[in-house]
Design a protein around this motif. Sequence first.
Motif, PDB file in Angstrom:
ATOM      1  N   MET A  55       0.839  -1.188   0.000  1.00 40.26           N
ATOM      2  CA  MET A  55       0.000   0.000   0.000  1.00 40.26           C
ATOM      3  C   MET A  55       0.881   1.248   0.000  1.00 40.26           C
ATOM      4  O   MET A  55       1.932   1.267   0.649  1.00 40.26           O
ATOM      5  CB  MET A  55      -0.902   0.015   1.237  1.00 40.26           C
ATOM      6  N   THR A  56       0.449   2.254  -0.716  1.00 38.78           N
ATOM      7  CA  THR A  56       1.117   3.545  -0.566  1.00 38.78           C
ATOM      8  C   THR A  56       0.673   4.150   0.768  1.00 38.78           C
ATOM      9  O   THR A  56      -0.342   3.742   1.348  1.00 38.78           O
ATOM     10  CB  THR A  56       0.767   4.497  -1.715  1.00 38.78           C
ATOM     11  N   GLN A  57       1.425   5.125   1.239  1.00 42.12           N
ATOM     12  CA  GLN A  57       1.043   5.785   2.483  1.00 42.12           C
ATOM     13  C   GLN A  57      -0.339   6.418   2.347  1.00 42.12           C
ATOM     14  O   GLN A  57      -1.140   6.400   3.287  1.00 42.12           O
ATOM     15  CB  GLN A  57       2.085   6.842   2.857  1.00 42.12           C
ATOM     16  N   ALA A  58      -0.634   6.959   1.181  1.00 44.82           N
ATOM     17  CA  ALA A  58      -1.946   7.579   0.966  1.00 44.82           C
ATOM     18  C   ALA A  58      -3.059   6.543   1.040  1.00 44.82           C
ATOM     19  O   ALA A  58      -4.163   6.827   1.531  1.00 44.82           O
ATOM     20  CB  ALA A  58      -1.972   8.296  -0.385  1.00 44.82           C
ATOM     21  N   ALA A  59      -2.791   5.326   0.550  1.00 42.90           N
ATOM     22  CA  ALA A  59      -3.809   4.271   0.570  1.00 42.90           C
ATOM     23  C   ALA A  59      -4.212   3.915   1.996  1.00 42.90           C
ATOM     24  O   ALA A  59      -5.368   3.574   2.266  1.00 42.90           O
ATOM     25  CB  ALA A  59      -3.306   3.041  -0.168  1.00 42.90           C
ATOM     26  N   THR A  60      -3.250   3.984   2.927  1.00 43.30           N
ATOM     27  CA  THR A  60      -3.544   3.632   4.322  1.00 43.30           C
ATOM     28  C   THR A  60      -4.492   4.638   4.967  1.00 43.30           C
ATOM     29  O   THR A  60      -5.027   4.376   6.048  1.00 43.30           O
ATOM     30  CB  THR A  60      -2.250   3.533   5.151  1.00 43.30           C
ATOM     31  N   LYS A  61      -4.709   5.798   4.340  1.00 42.16           N
ATOM     32  CA  LYS A  61      -5.662   6.779   4.850  1.00 42.16           C
ATOM     33  C   LYS A  61      -7.097   6.374   4.508  1.00 42.16           C
ATOM     34  O   LYS A  61      -8.051   6.859   5.121  1.00 42.16           O
ATOM     35  CB  LYS A  61      -5.374   8.167   4.267  1.00 42.16           C
ATOM     36  N   PHE A  62      -7.241   5.507   3.490  1.00 40.96           N
ATOM     37  CA  PHE A  62      -8.570   5.076   3.075  1.00 40.96           C
ATOM     38  C   PHE A  62      -8.965   3.739   3.700  1.00 40.96           C
ATOM     39  O   PHE A  62     -10.147   3.494   3.939  1.00 40.96           O
ATOM     40  CB  PHE A  62      -8.622   4.951   1.542  1.00 40.96           C
ATOM     41  N   ILE A  63      -7.991   2.867   3.918  1.00 37.77           N
ATOM     42  CA  ILE A  63      -8.269   1.535   4.443  1.00 37.77           C
ATOM     43  C   ILE A  63      -7.039   1.039   5.180  1.00 37.77           C
ATOM     44  O   ILE A  63      -5.907   1.363   4.803  1.00 37.77           O
ATOM     45  CB  ILE A  63      -8.690   0.576   3.307  1.00 37.77           C
ATOM     46  N   THR A  64      -7.227   0.257   6.224  1.00 37.14           N
ATOM     47  CA  THR A  64      -6.089  -0.133   7.057  1.00 37.14           C
ATOM     48  C   THR A  64      -5.352  -1.335   6.483  1.00 37.14           C
ATOM     49  O   THR A  64      -5.971  -2.230   5.895  1.00 37.14           O
ATOM     50  CB  THR A  64      -6.544  -0.479   8.481  1.00 37.14           C
ATOM     51  N   PRO A  65      -4.049  -1.407   6.672  1.00 35.02           N
ATOM     52  CA  PRO A  65      -3.276  -2.587   6.265  1.00 35.02           C
ATOM     53  C   PRO A  65      -3.776  -3.867   6.931  1.00 35.02           C
ATOM     54  O   PRO A  65      -3.692  -4.948   6.349  1.00 35.02           O
ATOM     55  CB  PRO A  65      -1.847  -2.240   6.706  1.00 35.02           C
ATOM     56  N   LEU A  66      -4.311  -3.746   8.158  1.00 30.00           N
ATOM     57  CA  LEU A  66      -4.791  -4.928   8.884  1.00 30.00           C
ATOM     58  C   LEU A  66      -5.886  -5.653   8.108  1.00 30.00           C
ATOM     59  O   LEU A  66      -5.963  -6.892   8.140  1.00 30.00           O
ATOM     60  CB  LEU A  66      -5.306  -4.506  10.262  1.00 30.00           C
ATOM     61  N   THR A  67      -6.720  -4.906   7.397  1.00 33.44           N
ATOM     62  CA  THR A  67      -7.792  -5.533   6.610  1.00 33.44           C
ATOM     63  C   THR A  67      -7.214  -6.478   5.569  1.00 33.44           C
ATOM     64  O   THR A  67      -7.660  -7.630   5.423  1.00 33.44           O
ATOM     65  CB  THR A  67      -8.647  -4.451   5.918  1.00 33.44           C
ATOM     66  N   PHE A  68      -6.217  -6.004   4.834  1.00 30.85           N
ATOM     67  CA  PHE A  68      -5.586  -6.845   3.818  1.00 30.85           C
ATOM     68  C   PHE A  68      -4.825  -8.009   4.456  1.00 30.85           C
ATOM     69  O   PHE A  68      -4.786  -9.114   3.913  1.00 30.85           O
ATOM     70  CB  PHE A  68      -4.644  -6.007   2.950  1.00 30.85           C
ATOM     71  N   GLN A  69      -4.209  -7.760   5.587  1.00 32.58           N
ATOM     72  CA  GLN A  69      -3.451  -8.810   6.256  1.00 32.58           C
ATOM     73  C   GLN A  69      -4.376  -9.950   6.675  1.00 32.58           C
ATOM     74  O   GLN A  69      -4.026 -11.132   6.529  1.00 32.58           O
ATOM     75  CB  GLN A  69      -2.731  -8.241   7.483  1.00 32.58           C
ATOM     76  N   GLU A  70      -5.559  -9.619   7.180  1.00 30.12           N
ATOM     77  CA  GLU A  70      -6.502 -10.650   7.598  1.00 30.12           C
ATOM     78  C   GLU A  70      -7.010 -11.452   6.405  1.00 30.12           C
ATOM     79  O   GLU A  70      -7.234 -12.662   6.502  1.00 30.12           O
ATOM     80  CB  GLU A  70      -7.676 -10.006   8.346  1.00 30.12           C
ATOM     81  N   ILE A  71      -7.217 -10.795   5.276  1.00 29.14           N
ATOM     82  CA  ILE A  71      -7.751 -11.478   4.093  1.00 29.14           C
ATOM     83  C   ILE A  71      -6.699 -12.348   3.417  1.00 29.14           C
ATOM     84  O   ILE A  71      -6.967 -13.481   2.994  1.00 29.14           O
ATOM     85  CB  ILE A  71      -8.319 -10.446   3.096  1.00 29.14           C
ATOM     86  N   THR A  72      -5.486 -11.831   3.309  1.00 24.13           N
ATOM     87  CA  THR A  72      -4.443 -12.547   2.553  1.00 24.13           C
ATOM     88  C   THR A  72      -3.632 -13.502   3.406  1.00 24.13           C
ATOM     89  O   THR A  72      -3.017 -14.438   2.882  1.00 24.13           O
ATOM     90  CB  THR A  72      -3.470 -11.545   1.901  1.00 24.13           C
ATOM     91  N   GLY A  73      -3.596 -13.249   4.696  1.00 22.28           N
ATOM     92  CA  GLY A  73      -2.753 -14.066   5.563  1.00 22.28           C
ATOM     93  C   GLY A  73      -1.296 -13.695   5.497  1.00 22.28           C
ATOM     94  O   GLY A  73      -0.443 -14.389   6.067  1.00 22.28           O
ATOM     95  N   ASN A  74      -0.983 -12.596   4.826  1.00 23.38           N
ATOM     96  CA  ASN A  74       0.393 -12.122   4.690  1.00 23.38           C
ATOM     97  C   ASN A  74       0.524 -10.720   5.271  1.00 23.38           C
ATOM     98  O   ASN A  74      -0.424  -9.928   5.197  1.00 23.38           O
ATOM     99  CB  ASN A  74       0.827 -12.092   3.224  1.00 23.38           C
TER     100      ASN A  74
END
Length: 399
Positions: free
Chosen positions: A38-57
């Motif tokens: 994610m770009t830093q700007a992307a983290t303002k719209f959605i959290t990295p934790l969301t992707f981490q939970e979905i992908t397992g990475n």
Amino acid sequence: MLANKNILLGVCGGIAAYKAVEIASRLRKLDANVDVIMTQAATKFITPLTFQEITGNPVSSDMWEKVHNWNVEHIALAKKADVVLLAPATADIIGKLASGIADDMLSTTIMATTAPVFIAPAMNSNMYINPILQRNLQTLQQLSGYHIITPATGHLACGTNGIGRLPDPAVLVEEITNYTAQVQELKGKRILITAGGTREAIDPVRYIGNRSSGKMGYALAEEAARRGASVTLVSGPTSLNVPAGIEFIKVETACQMQEYVDTIFAASDVVIMAAAVSDYRVRKIAGQKIKKTTEAFTLDLVKNPDILSALGKRKSTEQILVGFAAETQNLLTFAKEKLQRKNLDMIIANDVSQKNVGFNYDTNMVKIITRDAAVEDIPLMSKKALAAIIIDKIRNLKK
């Protein structure tokens, strides 16, 4: 379809970032391994934790934050990826990639990867049609390994209606699925391709040549290799980069090209003669530069070997032989006659007197003619896109 494929999903800072969550989810349901940057700007719209939970990475967003057990993280992710998908891709990341700027985790990783990169722009309509953005997209489209996915048209977050919407996640995932499905469809096939123009020396300084850039032949070589074929590219002089994963043979003259093609031909399943071979050569090449001593000067020329015609006489019933016809008049008549006379299975004909067609252009508009006299008109498009169509047609030829 995507089992054991490593998909790198790049998420940029736009309102469409929320759709990237569904993209990641759909890829995981198809058994793909998904890493997210994610770009830093992307983290303002959605959290990295969301992707981490979905992908397992773990999710990467900072060049200086170590989230994997790798020494150089952006290089490791670049090497790991089988396919990169940027969705949404903002004007910022598109401009960086087109300009060779690598100043964050995402742009640096893409610069370091050799995997195909799919770019799905998503932004305000005026931003999308801005000539600078369009120039940047065209720059990337012309590069090996970069694929632009046209945005959808509809209601945008800014309240307007127009082009710029990120396509539906199902559409983007299907794009990746179709691409990976093609990758090995030509595995085990040996394809010989010629490209570029040949040069016939007059003296140590001058030569007889033509305007061929080699772009069509190189695009065909890249596409065939991408689909798993073992590709040999015999090329006259060009300024192009050699496509990855192929055997490359550089030649200059028609006789040199004939020598290599004759050696490789028997072992080839498909031969595509896209080179613009000089019809004549100088009978006697001057050892020193010829000086201007008279008002008129005559060259004594002899005919070069007709490589394509000779191959047509030699080819077996299992081999496929494809030729090109670059004409300025009577395109269909001349192309059909050439197909029959040289015993070809298919010929690609283009009128090089047309604007943006043929020599030196990145685009082409052709007629594809097969032995059964079927003619398919292909509209103006990039040579990369045309290469995919030609390879599809060759794959579907009945032998």
